[in-house]
Write a protein that holds these residues in place. Structure first.
Motif, PDB file in Angstrom:
ATOM      1  N   GLN A  58     -20.174  17.018  -3.436  1.00 33.88           N
ATOM      2  CA  GLN A  58     -21.447  17.199  -2.725  1.00 33.88           C
ATOM      3  C   GLN A  58     -21.502  18.545  -2.010  1.00 33.88           C
ATOM      4  O   GLN A  58     -21.731  18.631  -0.796  1.00 33.88           O
ATOM      5  N   GLU A  59     -21.264  19.574  -2.792  1.00 34.92           N
ATOM      6  CA  GLU A  59     -21.210  20.901  -2.192  1.00 34.92           C
ATOM      7  C   GLU A  59     -22.581  21.552  -2.132  1.00 34.92           C
ATOM      8  O   GLU A  59     -23.439  21.269  -2.957  1.00 34.92           O
ATOM      9  N   PRO A  60     -22.758  22.446  -1.190  1.00 34.02           N
ATOM     10  CA  PRO A  60     -24.032  23.177  -1.118  1.00 34.02           C
ATOM     11  C   PRO A  60     -24.183  24.135  -2.306  1.00 34.02           C
ATOM     12  O   PRO A  60     -23.210  24.482  -2.976  1.00 34.02           O
ATOM     13  N   GLU A  61     -25.395  24.579  -2.480  1.00 31.75           N
ATOM     14  CA  GLU A  61     -25.755  25.438  -3.606  1.00 31.75           C
ATOM     15  C   GLU A  61     -24.915  26.723  -3.658  1.00 31.75           C
ATOM     16  O   GLU A  61     -24.425  27.118  -4.703  1.00 31.75           O
ATOM     17  N   TRP A  62     -24.716  27.356  -2.478  1.00 31.54           N
ATOM     18  CA  TRP A  62     -24.029  28.650  -2.472  1.00 31.54           C
ATOM     19  C   TRP A  62     -22.597  28.537  -2.992  1.00 31.54           C
ATOM     20  O   TRP A  62     -22.082  29.436  -3.645  1.00 31.54           O
ATOM     21  N   ARG A  99     -19.653  22.331 -12.513  1.00 31.37           N
ATOM     22  CA  ARG A  99     -20.789  21.672 -11.841  1.00 31.37           C
ATOM     23  C   ARG A  99     -20.419  20.264 -11.396  1.00 31.37           C
ATOM     24  O   ARG A  99     -20.806  19.815 -10.318  1.00 31.37           O
ATOM     25  N   SER A 123     -18.275  20.325  -8.295  1.00 30.45           N
ATOM     26  CA  SER A 123     -19.108  20.669  -7.151  1.00 30.45           C
ATOM     27  C   SER A 123     -20.000  19.488  -6.762  1.00 30.45           C
ATOM     28  O   SER A 123     -20.182  19.179  -5.579  1.00 30.45           O
ATOM     29  N   PHE A 124     -20.531  18.781  -7.788  1.00 30.27           N
ATOM     30  CA  PHE A 124     -21.402  17.640  -7.546  1.00 30.27           C
ATOM     31  C   PHE A 124     -20.631  16.504  -6.876  1.00 30.27           C
ATOM     32  O   PHE A 124     -21.072  15.927  -5.885  1.00 30.27           O
ATOM     33  N   LEU A 128     -21.507  26.273  -5.178  1.00 34.04           N
ATOM     34  CA  LEU A 128     -21.591  26.080  -6.627  1.00 34.04           C
ATOM     35  C   LEU A 128     -21.791  27.436  -7.308  1.00 34.04           C
ATOM     36  O   LEU A 128     -21.139  27.756  -8.305  1.00 34.04           O
ATOM     37  N   GLU A 129     -22.682  28.233  -6.732  1.00 35.68           N
ATOM     38  CA  GLU A 129     -22.939  29.569  -7.293  1.00 35.68           C
ATOM     39  C   GLU A 129     -21.653  30.390  -7.331  1.00 35.68           C
ATOM     40  O   GLU A 129     -21.341  31.062  -8.303  1.00 35.68           O
TER      41      GLU A 129
END
Lengths: 411, 477
Positions: free
Chosen positions: B43-47, B36, B39-40, B49-50
């Motif tokens: 500044q990555e989008p939600e998809w 996380r 990814s944070f 990170l998923e």
């Protein structure tokens, strides 16, 4: 009738080892392409009584009378011994004659089927030549399988004394859905020359797993030929250890699969000492839904300088649905060597076909000729004529649609 | 001859030095929080990170593979720091704003950005540790519609393209190291060539591992749209380190109909010292997918790394697609390499060529491991494989493990391999004509590798020769 071949301790160790190893699965590298599940799920039993060779389904083996000595076993149980033998040669049954060399070469620690054999073997041939004896003619051992859900564990030991010469033919045939798990140990003493043939033409529903373990001393010369035409699921292993300097070894193989046969050939050549030479040639012909496997491994150890090793696997695919997996591997641990390997897979070449057809030979027949010629590279090298005849007959039986019969079993 | 071998075995790593730059490093260890955090930070989008989390959860269920013919101690994945970025205060607009110390490092490596820009006409996207610091020639490439940028930038600016192709060739479930990479990849390069465009210049990226205890998890994605063509270069050197550094990169190539991608690598990471201590673990997953009439060509020169474990592969999905693999691998001292390729023929009339040259010296252990698979539908597929090994010294090893699996009878397959040392007669011939043993060995080795070197783009062919020279110091002049 179940006189044990091995001392209890060895049998128990082997049985225990098999228990630990279990049946191999395709997850193991050595068994990547062969799944023995069809074998492992059957409750096999040993044949208590010696049956006779069935007449109807028995192929024409036609070697009795031509062999120097012939031993016949049915479902692993001794049936008969014919022939007079020769000076310097001793052919006996392992059940009657003990040999301290037995189980010294074929490893049952890592090979589950060898462990299974060692734990269950009851009988087999013991062939010994005296030093310097050159045996003319050949010794034939016939293992015939008969009936359903019967297994047998033939065990042979061939001891070629110093500078002796010997030819041994093992034939495996039968009728029914049985399982043969054979192990043969060959020991070539210094300067010995051994020509060994293994002909596997088991019934089309039988299972066959066989291991030939070769041990070579200085300057010995061994040729091990393996022909596989029968059986539903077949695994032929040939392992050779070149433990003396100046040895030469030839491994030759021919496998012809049709229907839904699965024929797996695995060979390991271990060059442990310098100045040895090995030549390996395996050829496969696959038709129908058959699947063939060639897994050849050549290991050149540290210190095995001046090694020459050649390994070749050629495969011919005749049908759309035939499958082949070829894995020729070299492992080389020193620099002064000449090693190469090659593998080819293809169908019949168009040019020779055209050549034959342009000379008025029909397409079917031209194809048959080319297939026959492909196999002949192996068959023609065989020195024992009855074996050549047997293999040619077996070839025609195996591929009746592909090989025109009238070019029959002549030479 | 034996002196020559001695020299090969004793050569020092020429490119070792450490740049002292303050790095923004994540605490060692691997858990969902770290994933996380990465990814944070980016500044990555939600998809995305998923996707990373899915990969991470899958990774937890996997075991490190053991089938490769290499030996190394267990890797403690919890002792590695999975994120490190050179501190950057603000976004850079021009090269002048790049940290001078960083610039000096590149100078030492001989990759002066300006020079590259001016002289060789190569656009360089330099990946320093994990974050791209400078990108050149962007505008020029943008004129013809080519997108060439760092991976994180691509995620921000071209999310649709990245989303469409990320994991389409190497899914996050692919293998232990690729899955690890999918979970924690830091940055990498992204390249998109639009329909019908021929890339006007060679694209290249320099990789360099810098911070100690930081694994590098690069991710490269190259997409050549229909009819496009591109040649991509990748090369790397790394500073001297005592501890083994893990590098698990993933490269994905997508060649759509009629496209062609040529991917060349020169790899010269720190191979460890003479006793085999230290060195980079290079466990890379590289794979390309070729659609109808497309072509993917891999060329690699592998001279570095303590352990190389890498199989650039081609999935020949479309009819008439072509796959190529040309490789020179050198293992000296205690280096180990298990490398090769996979050619998976799916489409009709697919063709593949494999040429692999292995040179093993000192205690080096080298394995060619290649798979050629002809699937049922691959009518008239054709493969030619050739793998030759050259052995220098009696303590090294060269192994060949080809796997050939044919499911279609119209296929034609040829595999050839040979292993030998340099012929005494060849050496004698050269020496007899007044060429020293050293020069003779050099000539013979160069000749041995020629088939591969001539596949390299000009810029790299020179560097490849140099690297071979460094690796086999004393034998190549």
């Amino acid at each position: 009738m179940t006189s044990a071949l091995f001392p209890l301790t060895i049998r128990e160790q082997a049985a225990q080892r098999f228990e630990q190893l279990g049946w191999p699965t395709p997850r193991q590298e050595e068994w990547k392409y062969t799944n023995v599940a069809p074998i492992s799920k059957i409750q096999w039993k040993s044949a208590g009584q010696a049956a006779s060779i069935g007449q109807a389904g028995a192929p024409d083996l036609n070697m009795a009378g031509r062999a120097l000595v012939e031993l016949t076993f049915v479902n692993g149980v001794f049936v008969s011994k014919t022939g007079g033998g020769a000076k310097g040669l001793k052919v006996s049954r392992l059940a009657e004659e003990q040999s301290e060399k037995l189980a010294k070469y074929a490893d049952y620690q890592d090979h589950p089927f060898t462990a299974l054999n060692t734990a269950n073997a009851n009988d087999g041939a013991l062939i010994v030549t005296e030093a310097g004896a050159a045996i003319e003619g050949f010794i034939h051992i016939l293992y015939f399988g008969s009936g359903d859900e019967v297994w047998s564990h033939p065990r042979n030991l061939i001891l070629a004394g110093r500078n002796s010469q010997l030819t041994v033919v093992e034939t495996y045939a039968g009728e029914g859905r049985y399982f043969t798990n054979a192990v043969t140990e060959i020991v070539a003493e210094e300067g010995a020359v051994v020509d060994h043939y293994k002909i596997e033409c088991e019934s089309s529903s039988a299972y066959h797993v066989g291991t030939i373990q070769i041990h070579q001393e200085r300057s010995s010369n061994v040729t091990a030929r393996s022909v596989a035409v029968g059986g539903a699921l077949v695994r032929n292993e040939v392992n050779a250890a070149l433990k003396g300097e100046g040895c030469s070894l030839a491994l030759e193989g021919l496998f012809i699969g049709a229907g839904s046969q699965h024929i797996d050939n695995k060979t390991v050549i271990d060059h442990a000492r310098p100045h040895c030479e090995s030549m390996e040639l395996y050829k496969g012909i696959l038709d129908g839904n058959a699947r063939g496997v060639f897994d050849g491994r050549v290991i050149v150890g540290v210190g095995a300088q001046k090694t020459v090793a050649r390994q070749t696997n050629k495969n011919l695919l005749l049908s759309e649905t035939a499958i082949i997996d070829s894995k020729p591997t070299l492992e080389i641990h020193n620099d002064d060597v000449k090693c190469n390997h090659g593998s080819t897979i293809g169908q019949l070449a168009e040019e020779p076909l055209f050549y034959l057809r342009s000379r008025g030979i029909g397409e079917e027949e031209a194809r048959g000729l080319l297939i026959y010629a492909f196999a002949s590279e192996i068959v023609d090298r065989m020195k024992v004529e009855p074996v050549r005849e047997l293999i040619r007959r077996a070839m025609f039986q195996q591929m009746p649609d592909r090989l025109p019969e009238r070019r029959g079993a002549s030479r | 001859m034996s002196e020559t071998i001695e020299q090969i075995a004793n050569q020092e790593y020429k490119w070792g030095f450490v740049t002292d730059i303050e790095a923004d490093v994540a605490p060692p260890g691997l858990n969902e929080e770290i994933v996380r955090l990465i990814s944070f930070k980016k500044q990555e989008p939600e998809w995305l990170l998923e996707w990373r989390l899915k990969a991470f959860r899958h990774w937890l269920t996997m075991k490190e593979p053991t089938w490769a013919n290499v030996n190394f101690g267990p890797i403690d994945y919890q002792s590695i720091s999975y994120y490190s970025a050179p501190k950057q205060k603000k976004k850079l607009n021009s090269l002048d704003e790049v940290d001078p110390e960083l610039r000096a490092t590149f100078e030492k490596l001989g990759i002066s950005l300006e020079e590259q820009k001016r002289l060789s006409g190569v656009a360089v996207d330099a990946v320093f540790d994990s974050v791209s610091v400078a990108t050149t020639f962007r505008t020029e490439l943008a004129k013809v519609g080519i997108i060439f940028c760092s991976f994180s930038e691509a995620v921000r600016e071209h999310p649709d393209l990245v989303r469409k192709y990320l994991g389409s060739v190497v899914p996050y479930t692919d293998n232990f190291f690729a899955t690890l990479n999918s979970a924690v990849f830091s940055d990498g390069s992204f390249c998109y060539i639009p329909k019908g465009v021929k890339c006007p210049m060679e694209l290249s990226t320099y990789f360099r591992i810098n911070s100690a205890n930081t694994g590098q998890f690069e991710r490269t994605l190259i997409v050549a749209d229909e009819g496009a063509s591109v040649s991509y270069l990748e090369g790397c050197t790394a500073p001297m380190r005592d501890e083994n550094q893990l590098h698990a990169a993933v490269v994905e190539l997508v060649a759509l109909d009629n496209a062609s991608i040529k991917y060349s690598t020169v790899q010269n990471w720190y191979p460890g010292d003479k006793e085999g201590k230290g060195g980079i673990y290079n466990f890379v997953t590289k794979r390309g997918k070729a659609f109808t009439n497309a072509k993917i060509s891999w060329t690699q020169v592998e001279t570095g790394s303590a352990i190389t474990w890498k199989y650039p592969s081609c999935i020949l999905q479309g009819d008439n697609s072509v796959g190529e693999f040309y490789s020179v691998a050198v293992t000296a001292n205690y280096q180990q390499a298990d490398t090769g390729t996979k050619m998976i023929h799916i489409g009709k009339n697919t063709r593949s060529t494999i040429v692999s040259k292995g040179i093993s010296a000192g205690h080096g252990q080298q394995t060619y491991r290649g798979a050629v698979t002809i699937m049922k539908g691959a009518t008239n597929a054709r493969n030619y494989s050739q793998c030759d090994s050259l052995l220098l010294g009696d303590k090294c090893g060269a192994h060949t493990f080809p796997y050939i699996e044919v499911r279609n009878s119209s296929a034609t397959m040829e595999h050839e391999a040979s292993t030998s040392k340099i012929g005494e007669d060849q050496l004698f011939y050269c020496q007899q004509r007044g060429i020293s043993a050293e020069d003779a060995v050099s000539m013979i080795v160069s000749g041995f590798c020629r088939e591969v070197f001539r596949e390299l783009p000009m810029e790299f062919a020179v560097e490849a020769q140099k690297l071979l020279g460094v690796s086999l110091e004393g034998s190549v002049g």
